[in-house]
Every structure is written in structure tokens, then in C-alpha cells.
Design an enzyme around this catalytic site. Structure first.
Site, short mmCIF file in Angstrom:
data_model
loop_
_atom_site.label_atom_id
_atom_site.label_comp_id
_atom_site.label_asym_id
_atom_site.label_seq_id
_atom_site.Cartn_x
_atom_site.Cartn_y
_atom_site.Cartn_z
N ASP A 18 0.83 -1.21 0.00
CA ASP A 18 0.00 0.00 0.00
C ASP A 18 0.87 1.27 0.00
OD1 ASP A 18 -2.29 1.50 0.04
OD2 ASP A 18 -2.74 1.16 2.15
N HIS A 35 3.11 3.39 -8.90
CA HIS A 35 2.90 1.97 -9.23
C HIS A 35 4.13 1.39 -9.93
CE1 HIS A 35 -1.08 2.37 -7.78
NE2 HIS A 35 -1.57 3.03 -8.81
N LEU A 129 10.68 -20.85 -4.21
CA LEU A 129 9.60 -20.00 -3.72
C LEU A 129 8.32 -20.16 -4.55
CD1 LEU A 129 8.76 -17.41 -2.03
CD2 LEU A 129 9.64 -16.08 -3.97
C1 FPP Z 1 -1.64 0.36 -3.35
O1 FPP Z 1 -1.24 1.66 -3.54
C2 FPP Z 1 -1.19 -0.53 -4.40
C3 FPP Z 1 -1.96 -1.11 -5.36
C4 FPP Z 1 -3.42 -0.86 -5.47
C5 FPP Z 1 -1.45 -2.02 -6.35
C6 FPP Z 1 -0.12 -2.67 -6.10
C7 FPP Z 1 0.44 -2.98 -7.41
C8 FPP Z 1 1.76 -2.94 -7.75
C9 FPP Z 1 2.84 -2.72 -6.77
C10 FPP Z 1 2.19 -3.13 -9.15
C11 FPP Z 1 1.79 -4.39 -9.87
C12 FPP Z 1 1.98 -5.66 -9.10
C13 FPP Z 1 2.77 -6.71 -9.47
C14 FPP Z 1 2.72 -7.99 -8.68
C15 FPP Z 1 3.70 -6.65 -10.59
P1 FPP Z 1 -2.35 2.80 -3.64
O2 FPP Z 1 -2.47 3.18 -5.06
O3 FPP Z 1 -3.61 2.35 -2.99
O4 FPP Z 1 -1.65 3.93 -2.82
P2 FPP Z 1 -2.38 5.08 -1.95
O5 FPP Z 1 -3.15 4.37 -0.86
O6 FPP Z 1 -1.23 5.87 -1.42
O7 FPP Z 1 -3.25 5.84 -2.89
#
Ligand code: FPP
Length: 247
Positions: A18, A35, A129
Site C-alpha cells: 500500500d 505503481h 519460492l
Molecule cells: C496500493 O497503492 C497498491 C496497489 C493498489 C497495487 C499494487 C500494485 C503494484 C505494486 C504493481 C503491480 C503488481 C505486481 C505484482 C507486478 P495505492 O495506489 O492504494 O496507494 P495510496 O493508498 O497511497 O493511494
């Protein structure tokens, strides 16, 4: 790092990644950059998990609720996941990593579904893994699908209602065959599960870190594991010390 870490490496670590958006906002960048940086943190985390002998690493990549985000951001997240699998699959396979995908596959776009299936098929026999990617995943949805599949068997006369046990429910979840997470880590300072592995988290330890996901590093991972190693897990019983001394 203390030696104790190496005798209590968790078998299964699950992570709620997150804070990508806030990481980007704090730098005056678009959320998509958060991201992108988040994918680099994914790569480092998978490498670290493999290095230290964790057997299962589950990453919450896209929740069933994430479709509610603006279309451009959804497109970007899906694009990143596709690029990650396309670019990293060969390397993950070389590292003997097995990929499993959990989440609802119904109604997924065929390009994404085919890639996820290809990743699972290619790495099916790997033994190091297991990287579990939670995609279009929501725990209540997963439990409801498991309940529906059991109900169908009862309706068809293949199963008696009184034979439904926690083990049988386990076997119908997307995570069938995967041990429950020993440790769940969430970054970004939020302290909640957000519909992630609700059933499987019954006895998990939780570590909440203030850092945003793109800043999650090998060092932060190792220090979380060290903290985990110092926890006293009782699973509803007594601590090992209390059981030995009777006090
Ligand atoms: C939360 O940050 C993160 C996500 C919703 C997506 C996580 C995805 C990735 C790290 C990239 C793709 C994954 C893989 C496995 C390659 P947020 O956008 O909710 O952040 P915020 O709460 O600060 O807005």
C-alpha cells in the site's frame, strides 16, 4: 541481523503493498509513477524472499474493489502486471519460482487471463519460492465462491451438510494447498486487512510499517522478519515457555 531470524523464517509471508499513490504525490509525480516504482519493490521483495528461504510469498496486486478506480489508473495497473509477467517470467522460472494466482477469474479479459495461466503453467513444477499473486481478489468473494461450490455438491447429493468442516472449506478456497500466512505485512501506515485473506489470517502475525510500498527494501523486509522472529505464537494454546514451566 540476529541469528534468531534464521531459525524462525516464516514459511508464508503475505504483503498488502500500500502507498504507491501517496509515495508519488509526495514527490509531485502522477500516481502511475508510484505503481511503476512499486513493481521494482516487488522484484526486490521476490528476490529477498527466495534468498532467505521463504516458501510462499503472497502479494496483493489488484483487489476486486480496485476496478472502482479511474479507468486510466486501472489500465495502468493491468498494464504493469502484464509487463511484469511478460518481462520477468523467464527470470522467475530460472530462479525456480512457481507462480500461483488467486482471485476470481470469471469475466477477466482474455489477454490477462491467458498470461496468468501461462505463468502458472510454465512454472508449475518449480520447487523454490511459490509466488502467489492475488489478482481480482477479495476474501469475501473467495469465501462466497467456496460456499457456493459446497452448496452445489450438497444439492447434487455428493456431500452431506454435516460433513462440511474447516478443512473442506479450505480445500475449496483459491488458496487450497497453500499454508496459511505466518506473517502479514502492510505498508503505508494503514492498519487493516481490507478484505485480504480473512479466513487464512486466523493465526497470522501482523506487521504494519509506516513506509510506502515503493520504499519497501530488502533491509525493511529483513527487519520485519526479525520482529516476527521475536513474536510468541500460541495458536490459542500456551507459549512454549509457559507449557514447559507450567506457569
Ligand atoms: C496500493 O497503492 C497498491 C496497489 C493498489 C497495487 C499494487 C500494485 C503494484 C505494486 C504493481 C503491480 C503488481 C505486481 C505484482 C507486478 P495505492 O495506489 O492504494 O496507494 P495510496 O493508498 O497511497 O493511494
Amino acid at each position: 541481523m540476529s541469528d534468531s531470524l534464521f531459525v524462525t523464517v516464516p514459511e508464508h509471508v503475505a504483503i498488502i503493498m500500500d502507498g504507491n499513490g501517496r509515495w508519488a504525490k509526495g514527490r509531485g509525480l502522477p500516481r502511475t509513477m508510484g505503481h511503476r516504482k512499486g513493481v521494482e519493490a516487488v522484484r526486490e521483495t521476490v528476490r529477498t524472499a527466495g534468498d532467505i528461504g521463504i516458501k510462499y510469498l503472497t502479494l496483493f496486486a489488484f483487489s476486486s474493489e480496485n476496478w472502482r478506480r479511474p479507468e486510466a489508473e486501472v489500465t495502468d495497473l493491468l498494464g504493469l502486471l502484464k509487463a511484469f509477467i511478460r518481462r520477468d517470467l523467464a527470470e522467475l522460472h530460472r530462479q525456480n519460482v512457481r507462480i500461483r494466482v488467486i482471485g476470481d477469474r470469471q469475466g477477466l479479459r482474455s489477454d490477462i487471463l491467458n498470461l496468468l495461466i501461462e505463468a502458472e503453467e510454465t512454472t508449475r513444477s518449480n520447487t523454490a519460492l511459490t509466488l502467489v499473486i492475488a489478482f481480482n481478489y477479495g476474501s469475501r468473494d473467495e469465501i462466497a465462491r467456496a460456499a457456493a461450490s459446497l452448496a452445489k455438491d450438497v444439492e447434487a447429493g455428493r456431500l452431506r451438510a454435516q460433513d462440511i468442516s474447516p478443512e473442506l472449506i479450505n480445500s475449496r478456497l483459491d488458496t487450497a494447498g497453500i499454508p496459511d500466512p505466518d506473517l502479514i505485512i502492510r505498508t503505508s501506515g494503514e492498519e487493516r486487512l481490507s478484505n485480504f485473506l480473512l479466513w487464512q489470517a486466523a493465526y497470522s502475525e501482523f506487521i504494519f510499517l509506516p513506509e510506502y510500498w515503493p520504499d519497501f527494501s530488502r533491509d525493511l523486509f529483513l527487519s520485519a522478519l526479525e520482529k516476527y522472529a521475536s513474536r510468541d505464537r500460541r495458536f490459542g494454546g500456551l507459549s512454549a515457555k509457559a507449557a514447559a514451566t507450567g506457569s
